[in-house]
Write an enzyme that holds these catalytic residues in place. Sequence first.
Site, PDB file in Angstrom:
ATOM      1  N   ASP A   1      -0.297   1.897  -2.438  1.00 57.80           N
ATOM      2  CA  ASP A   1      -0.321   2.003  -4.012  1.00 57.80           C
ATOM      3  C   ASP A   1       0.038   3.415  -4.233  1.00 57.80           C
ATOM      4  OD1 ASP A   1      -1.513   1.104  -6.500  1.00 57.80           O
ATOM      5  OD2 ASP A   1      -2.667   3.069  -6.331  1.00 57.80           O
TER       6      ASP A   1
ATOM      7  N   GLU B   1       4.685   1.335  -3.263  1.00 57.70           N
ATOM      8  CA  GLU B   1       5.008   1.395  -4.833  1.00 57.70           C
ATOM      9  C   GLU B   1       5.748   2.578  -5.124  1.00 57.70           C
ATOM     10  OE1 GLU B   1       1.765   2.419  -7.494  1.00 57.70           O
ATOM     11  OE2 GLU B   1       2.776   0.776  -8.958  1.00 57.70           O
TER      12      GLU B   1
HETATM   13  C1  GLC Z   1      -0.839   1.520  -9.245  1.00 55.89           C
HETATM   14  C2  GLC Z   1      -1.243  -0.086  -9.193  1.00 55.89           C
HETATM   15  C3  GLC Z   1      -1.689  -0.044 -10.656  1.00 55.89           C
HETATM   16  C4  GLC Z   1      -3.006   0.823 -10.940  1.00 55.89           C
HETATM   17  C5  GLC Z   1      -2.630   2.286 -10.352  1.00 55.89           C
HETATM   18  C6  GLC Z   1      -3.689   3.243 -10.064  1.00 55.89           C
HETATM   19  O1  GLC Z   1       0.326   1.658  -9.959  1.00 55.89           O
HETATM   20  O2  GLC Z   1      -0.373  -1.019  -9.281  1.00 55.89           O
HETATM   21  O3  GLC Z   1      -2.328  -1.243 -11.106  1.00 55.89           O
HETATM   22  O4  GLC Z   1      -3.667   0.840 -12.061  1.00 55.89           O
HETATM   23  O5  GLC Z   1      -1.756   2.164  -9.040  1.00 55.89           O
HETATM   24  O6  GLC Z   1      -4.306   2.586  -9.067  1.00 55.89           O
END
Ligand code: GLC
Length: 601
Positions: A257, A319
């Site tokens: 993440d 991500e």
């Molecule tokens: C990432 C996740 C999202 C979350 C953010 C903070 O972008 O996909 O859902 O709110 O991280 O952890």
Amino acid sequence: MAFRTFVGWPLGLISSRARRISAALVLLPLCTLATVGPASAQQHASEAAGIHQTVRGTNDTWWKHAVIYEIYPRSFQDSNGDGIGDLNGITQRLDYLKDLGIDAIWITPMYPSPQVDFGYDIADYTAIDPQYGTMADFDRLMKEAKARDIRVIMDFVPNHTSDQHPWFIESRSSRTNPKRDWYIWRDGKGPGQPPNNWLSWFGHSAWRFDAKTGQFYYHHFYPEQPDLNWRNPEVRKAMYNVLRFWLDRGVAGFRLDAVSRLFEDPNLHDDPLLPGTNAYGDQNIEHKYTDNLPEVHEVLREIRQVVDAYPGNPVLISEADEPNISELTKMYGSKLDEIQLPMDFQVADVNQRCAACFRELIDQIDDNPVGGQPYFFFNNHDQDRTWDRYGDGVHNDAIARLLAALLLTTRATPQLYYGEEIGMVTTPPTRKEDVKDPIGKIGWPKEKGRDGERTPMQWDASTNAGFTASPTPWLPIPTSYKQRNVAIEKEDPDSLLNFYKQLIRLRRNQPALRNGQQTSVDCHDSDVLSYLRKNPASGESVLIVLNLSNQSKKVAFDLKHLGINGASAKPLLTHPKSSPTQIPLNAVPLSPFSTLVAAVE
Ligand code: GLC
């Protein structure tokens, strides 16, 4: 419905990303009539350097061929009638996933959490939140998934913990606590003034004052999500042990993440100001000093070493909402020693039915200089569903099939998000008081939050779509569930669900789709996106033709330079359904928004 802009994520940030992407599109050359040839010089260099990478598209590592399915556990299946999905619910639905053809599931966080950010605020990295089940339930899910050859990928959230994590509770207890330096604490500029102008991704200052010790802590996301200090070796050690904990339980890898946000400028320079304001009313800024700092890559290499010590080729998916191909390429590592599968947000967020845009982006990543494996997705838990982002309100079903075909026929590893295979729609709350996702409360009405893409899975036409026995599911069931649900679509051979299934089977069984190299063809067509997949060993070839326009077309292909001398194509899958067994390549008829996947020789 007309095109909607990307509202599932803070508007200012999205539009700046979109700006950067379109700049890249203008600067880069259109695809050329490249031939499918031998491995590039770059690949030979990689091989000489001892990197285990064979000719592009032919390596047999599992994650290159896997179809990955993202599950938001809260919304997938409730097994105990409390209105919230859970692990036993996922286990109950494994046969559905197996039948669909899924090879791996990525489960978004189900660790103990106050649920401010619905699981992305973690209070214990090595346990299961009781509302999702127990560790025994998790082990049973692993066992049942394994019995069906489905791997389990966990979400790893390295950037921040919950403010309820024992580490942070200790850290905030005094300036001299041994865990003080596990987070980012700084003095304010003056009384009541944060240390600098950095903004949270979720609106307003990224600094929160803590009266007990008289300092501010940094939070890239909600104030309840304090950032860990990755310059502290103890933090790294603790977090790598989290990875080992889950690898020891047999998981197949991690989705990392928000990794680009791990470091901030230690000198606390103010971020440059940009014109305009975001959905929360803050002056826009460029997140220059809090995003993508070079040290991120050192951590990614260390994480890779941790997972590489385990058998079975565990995978790392990041991500990585990187603005352009060169930033995205960096995620692989110059020696392919970082992330195997960085998510390609550029492709996901084209947000227009634009053949040239997709062609550019697909070609760029296909040809990335380190030879990394592309990773495509269109839907996830943070943005409006494609039904609404790409649909025109009239032909949404046909457009959904075009995107499904695109997702499942390139050489990129594909990822689905639950419900896209049945055509679930974005269903944002209509009243502020119904909003669950805090950004929807902070940004209302411009930013309605992400509830709309997290509504419960639509299993059947019974009350609450078969998701829960509770009269009150945690989010309302979209009204579309009566027509769009698994039970109905399963029985209809022409349904979107069966179209996905057929595509996944083709991907698995057609040597060209499974292992083929990929070449864009008909490069100057602005309405029709076409590419050839060709298996380098057997020569078997599949032509994919996607009419992204609302016009009927007749297109001609000359593929001799790619070794295709036959005059016709044999349809393997089309939408709308077509009867001819052979289509002449010099006059391929395409109805509006039609999909053609055909064998050529
Ligand atoms: C990432 C996740 C999202 C979350 C953010 C903070 O972008 O996909 O859902 O709110 O991280 O952890």
